[in-house]
Design a protein around this motif. Structure first.
Motif, PDB file in Angstrom:
ATOM      1  N   ASP A 120      23.622  64.233  93.326  1.00  0.00           N
ATOM      2  CA  ASP A 120      22.923  65.309  94.038  1.00  0.00           C
ATOM      3  C   ASP A 120      23.807  66.522  94.333  1.00  0.00           C
ATOM      4  O   ASP A 120      23.314  67.531  94.830  1.00  0.00           O
ATOM      5  N   PRO A 145      14.196  65.753  97.781  1.00  0.00           N
ATOM      6  CA  PRO A 145      13.338  65.932  96.598  1.00  0.00           C
ATOM      7  C   PRO A 145      13.637  67.208  95.828  1.00  0.00           C
ATOM      8  O   PRO A 145      13.408  67.276  94.621  1.00  0.00           O
ATOM      9  N   ASP A 146      14.146  68.250  96.502  1.00  0.00           N
ATOM     10  CA  ASP A 146      14.396  69.514  95.819  1.00  0.00           C
ATOM     11  C   ASP A 146      15.457  69.401  94.742  1.00  0.00           C
ATOM     12  O   ASP A 146      15.477  70.192  93.788  1.00  0.00           O
ATOM     13  N   ARG A 178      14.771  72.157  86.352  1.00  0.00           N
ATOM     14  CA  ARG A 178      14.813  73.570  85.957  1.00  0.00           C
ATOM     15  C   ARG A 178      16.083  73.881  85.172  1.00  0.00           C
ATOM     16  O   ARG A 178      16.049  74.593  84.151  1.00  0.00           O
ATOM     17  N   THR A 235      20.810  72.126  97.234  1.00  0.00           N
ATOM     18  CA  THR A 235      19.826  71.478  98.097  1.00  0.00           C
ATOM     19  C   THR A 235      19.931  69.972  97.930  1.00  0.00           C
ATOM     20  O   THR A 235      20.551  69.472  97.007  1.00  0.00           O
ATOM     21  N   HIS A 236      19.305  69.233  98.847  1.00  0.00           N
ATOM     22  CA  HIS A 236      19.294  67.778  98.776  1.00  0.00           C
ATOM     23  C   HIS A 236      17.856  67.288  98.952  1.00  0.00           C
ATOM     24  O   HIS A 236      16.946  68.062  99.220  1.00  0.00           O
ATOM     25  N   THR A 252      13.853  68.865  91.410  1.00  0.00           N
ATOM     26  CA  THR A 252      13.250  70.096  90.894  1.00  0.00           C
ATOM     27  C   THR A 252      14.312  71.016  90.311  1.00  0.00           C
ATOM     28  O   THR A 252      14.149  71.574  89.216  1.00  0.00           O
ATOM     29  N   ASP A 253      15.417  71.183  91.051  1.00  0.00           N
ATOM     30  CA  ASP A 253      16.497  72.038  90.569  1.00  0.00           C
ATOM     31  C   ASP A 253      17.100  71.492  89.285  1.00  0.00           C
ATOM     32  O   ASP A 253      17.398  72.246  88.345  1.00  0.00           O
ATOM     33  N   SER A 277      22.983  70.331  92.862  1.00  0.00           N
ATOM     34  CA  SER A 277      22.216  71.400  93.493  1.00  0.00           C
ATOM     35  C   SER A 277      22.745  71.650  94.900  1.00  0.00           C
ATOM     36  O   SER A 277      23.316  70.770  95.539  1.00  0.00           O
TER      37      SER A 277
END
Length: 740
Positions: free
Chosen positions: A547, A555-556, A563, A552-553, A559-560, A550
């Motif tokens: 993780d 679920p995002d 992408r 963020t941590h 997504t990252d 990204s």
């Protein structure tokens, strides 16, 4: 003559809560200092008083103009060699003369100002000393009558101090000196840059000096790397002082190493970098480092007189300033000017102050860099040296260490399964500490053993969780285990608190291998880990990650990651190393990224005739392995009926393998892959230093360390080539197009 050590109680009281006589004492000292500074045209005056124990002198009142008032020592031992200590101890006038501009002129005490001190003492008590700091080459030395006048001022002040003692008051210094300005209408001695204060405004030039000192200190508070220290010196010293050259040199293991430089100085840099710091009179930098005194050379003739072999880089004047931290030398800051230079006292004082600030910042940066390198080395040593793969499955990995310098807890593995196929493992132990790294090593060993024994993915996670619980560590870990059957494309996945793997299909679509995400390893749970099964088509890329990918941590991060994978994927038949490089370049940089990152890629090529691969390994330092590498390449290409490119590929392999064996100091692994339109050779080693052909080297120091020479020039002429950092080293690859 006796001391006033008997006034301990009163002195302590004044330090905490100044009594009424403290104001009277300050007025006496301020009046005396102001009179001395004005009458003798001094840049600073200072009154030292003996501390209660009679062994130390402490500044009670300091007056004058900046930056001189900031360069006066606040405390000194009575038995020391400074002018005020000599005057107080001997009862006579003491003078420390103007510092020389050449090494041969260096006096017993190095200072940018001349200091004249007289004792504050009578037949009954020894109180301290009264000193003035001057610039004798500008104002002339104090003559006999002037010294007599200063001695009379000291005697008058002594009588007033004695009257205070007779009235029952104490004459002891406070915990910090009283500072007050004495501005006189005088312009700056030298103009280091345009608009350096207003000469008609008293104190303007001194405030301009002080402004730069404080700004440099503020910038150095936030630097974390040696390069940032050099950049601060460039902006606040080199540009401010009008110099055209800056060289920052550090000392390590008895040798000098150029940390950074700017401006025309290539000859001097070559002479300094790696030279001895202990050989007698080798360079002015080495001598400054040993003696801890700055050397100033106003013109080149002064430099050549002391160092006839000095290199000529177009600089006419030089200043070599020792950088110190905690009392020991860290390195030297050297400044060069294109024209002759007169180094005034203010300029010397400011440069010496700045150099000390640089020394402290450079020591912190070098220490942090060393700790970071040690933590990164430890982390990389715990990562796999070789990734297993099959002709139908291509794998590669990337690892980015935590920017904070702490040891991370990310790991990955690619394991050949006993039943056939490949096991992909990626995990993350929480935290950034040595404990995280140690737990990671234990978890990686355990998971590797369970996978090698043939346990199913969910059973591997169950056993690993139990083991982590028995380690009695408070740290938790996440993990993802994937078993991939290269024959039918079946993938079995089990997750323990870890983000689900992503797949990029042959059509370019991005999907998530959705499965039930179990609790992290080490957390008791009545619900067993659940596996998930999917079938992957030929041409699918499987992507596992931690993780830290990204900023963020939760679920995002999925997504990252999706992408980023979609953005990095460009070809229907992607080159996995290129894909890994592109995706790695999208990972957030510090300070947005605060975690380490592990990335693991697997490309399911399928079983068609256009997807073939062979590998071999050469042991460390086995230069005879170059011959074996050439034979390996020729045999593979002959079996694939590609004799037309065998000669070029064999020559490219020979040059790259020779470089790796000579410079990387590690094993070397070769992988030859056949793609539909090209043949690709990958040479892996465990050295992160990139190879550079001599024509591409960025600077002299980098060229001296890099793998270089005609070998890579030959490779560049024969085909495409590049460098990819892997988890524990690098991959140097080259490609030749397959003839139609």
């Amino acid at each position: 003559m006796s001391s006033i050590a008997g006034q301990n109680a009163e002195g302590s009281a004044r330090s905490a809560h100044p009594p009424a006589n403290a104001e009277t004492l300050d007025k006496l000292l301020v009046a005396a200092i102001r009179e001395a500074v004005v009458e003798f045209d001094a840049v600073a005056g200072i009154a030292y008083l003996l501390e209660a124990d009679g062994k130390w002198l402490r500044a009670a009142v300091v007056g004058g103009t900046p930056p001189a008032v900031f360069n006066m020592p606040e405390r000194m031992p009575l038995n020391g060699q400074r002018a005020s200590a000599l005057a107080c101890r001997t009862g006579r006038t003491a003078v420390i003369g103007e510092p020389g501009v050449r090494p041969d002129d260096v006096g017993p005490v190095r200072a940018p100002y001349a200091v004249v001190a007289v004792p504050l003492a009578d037949a009954d008590h020894r109180y301290g000393a009264l000193a003035v700091s001057r610039i004798p080459w500008r104002d002339g030395v104090l003559g006999k009558e002037q010294r007599k006048r200063l001695r009379q001022m000291g005697a008058n002040l002594t009588r007033e101090l004695a009257a205070l003692v007779a009235s029952g008051s104490s004459v002891l210094p406070g915990r910090q000196p009283l500072i007050f300005p004495v501005f006189k209408p005088r312009g700056p001695l030298t103009e280091p840059a345009a608009r350096w204060g207003l000469p008609e405004v008293p104190g303007s030039a001194g405030l301009s000096w002080t402004y730069q000192v404080l700004k440099l200190a503020d910038e150095l508070n936030s630097v974390v790397t040696p390069n940032e220290v050099v950049e601060a010196a460039r902006s606040r010293m080199m540009f401010t002082l009008g110099a055209q050259t800056l060289i920052v040199t550090a000392v390590a293991d008895g040798r000098l190493w150029v940390v950074g430089h700017s401006g025309p100085a290539s000859k001097v840099v070559r002479q300094l970098h790696g030279s001895s710091a202990v050989r007698n009179r080798a360079t002015p930098v080495a001598d400054v480092l040993r003696g801890s005194d700055p050397y100033f050379f106003p013109q080149r003739t002064d430099l050549l007189r002391a160092y006839p072999d000095a290199q000529d880089d177009g600089n006419q004047a030089w200043a070599h300033l020792p950088m110190r931290a905690s009392g020991h030398p860290v390195g030297v800051c050297s400044l060069g000017w294109a024209e002759h230079r007169l180094f005034g006292a203010e300029a010397q004082a400011v440069m010496m102050t700045m150099a000390d600030s640089l020394g402290q910042a450079l020591e912190r940066a070098l220490l942090s860099e060393g700790e970071h390198a040690l933590a990164e080395s430890l982390q990389r040593r715990l990562l796999p040296r070789v990734l297993s793969d099959l002709p139908q499955v291509v794998t590669t990995a990337r690892y980015l260490p935590a920017p904070s310098g702490g040891s991370g807890g990310d790991w990955y593995d690619v394991v050949a399964l006993p039943s056939g196929g490949i096991g992909l493992v990626i995990g993350d132990v929480e935290g950034h500490s040595i404990e995280s790294c140690l737990v990671m090593g234990q978890m990686r060993s355990a998971v590797l053993a369970y996978v090698s024994e043939g346990h199913r993915p969910e059973a591997v996670l169950t056993r690993a969780s139990n083991m982590l619980s028995h380690l009695e560590s408070e740290l938790l870990a996440t993990c993802c285990v994937v078993y991939l059957d290269s024959v039918d494309g079946t993938a079995e996945v089990a997750l323990a608190g870890h983000p689900a793997p992503l797949i990029r299909g042959p059509d370019g679509g991005i999907e998530t291998l959705d499965t039930l995400i179990g609790v992290p390893l080490g957390v008791p749970s009545p619900v067993p880990y659940q596996p998930f099964e999917a079938t992957l088509s030929a041409g699918t890329v499987l992507f596992l990650y931690t993780d830290g990918l990204s900023k963020t941590h939760g679920p995002d991060v999925v997504t990252d990651a999706g992408r980023m994978l979609a953005s990095a994927s460009q070809k229907a038949d992607p080159c996995l190393e290129d894909l890994a490089d592109r995706l790695t370049s999208m990972v957030p940089s510090p300070p947005e990224r605060r975690d380490d990152v592990a990335l693991l890629f697997a490309y399911c090529a399928g079983t068609g005739p256009q997807h073939r691969a062979n590998r071999m390994e050469i042991q460390r330092h086995d230069l005879r392995g170059v011959k074996d590498a050439r034979k390996f390449v020729r045999d593979c290409l002959r079996s694939w009926r590609l004799e037309a490119v065998a000669d070029d590929m064999e020559l490219m392999a020979s040059e790259i393998v020779t470089n790796a064996l000579t410079h990387a100091d590690s094993y070397v692994e070769l992988r030859l892959r056949l793609h539909p339109d090209r043949v690709r050779l990958e040479v892996r080693d465990t050295d992160v230093t990139p190879p550079l052909p001599s024509s591409l080297s960025a600077c002299e120091e980098e060229n001296a360390r890099a793998e270089h020479g005609r070998g890579l020039i030959i490779v560049d002429a024969l085909g495409e080539w590049g460098i990819s950092p892997s988890g524990r080293g690098k991959v140097v690859w080259c490609e030749i197009a397959v003839p139609r």
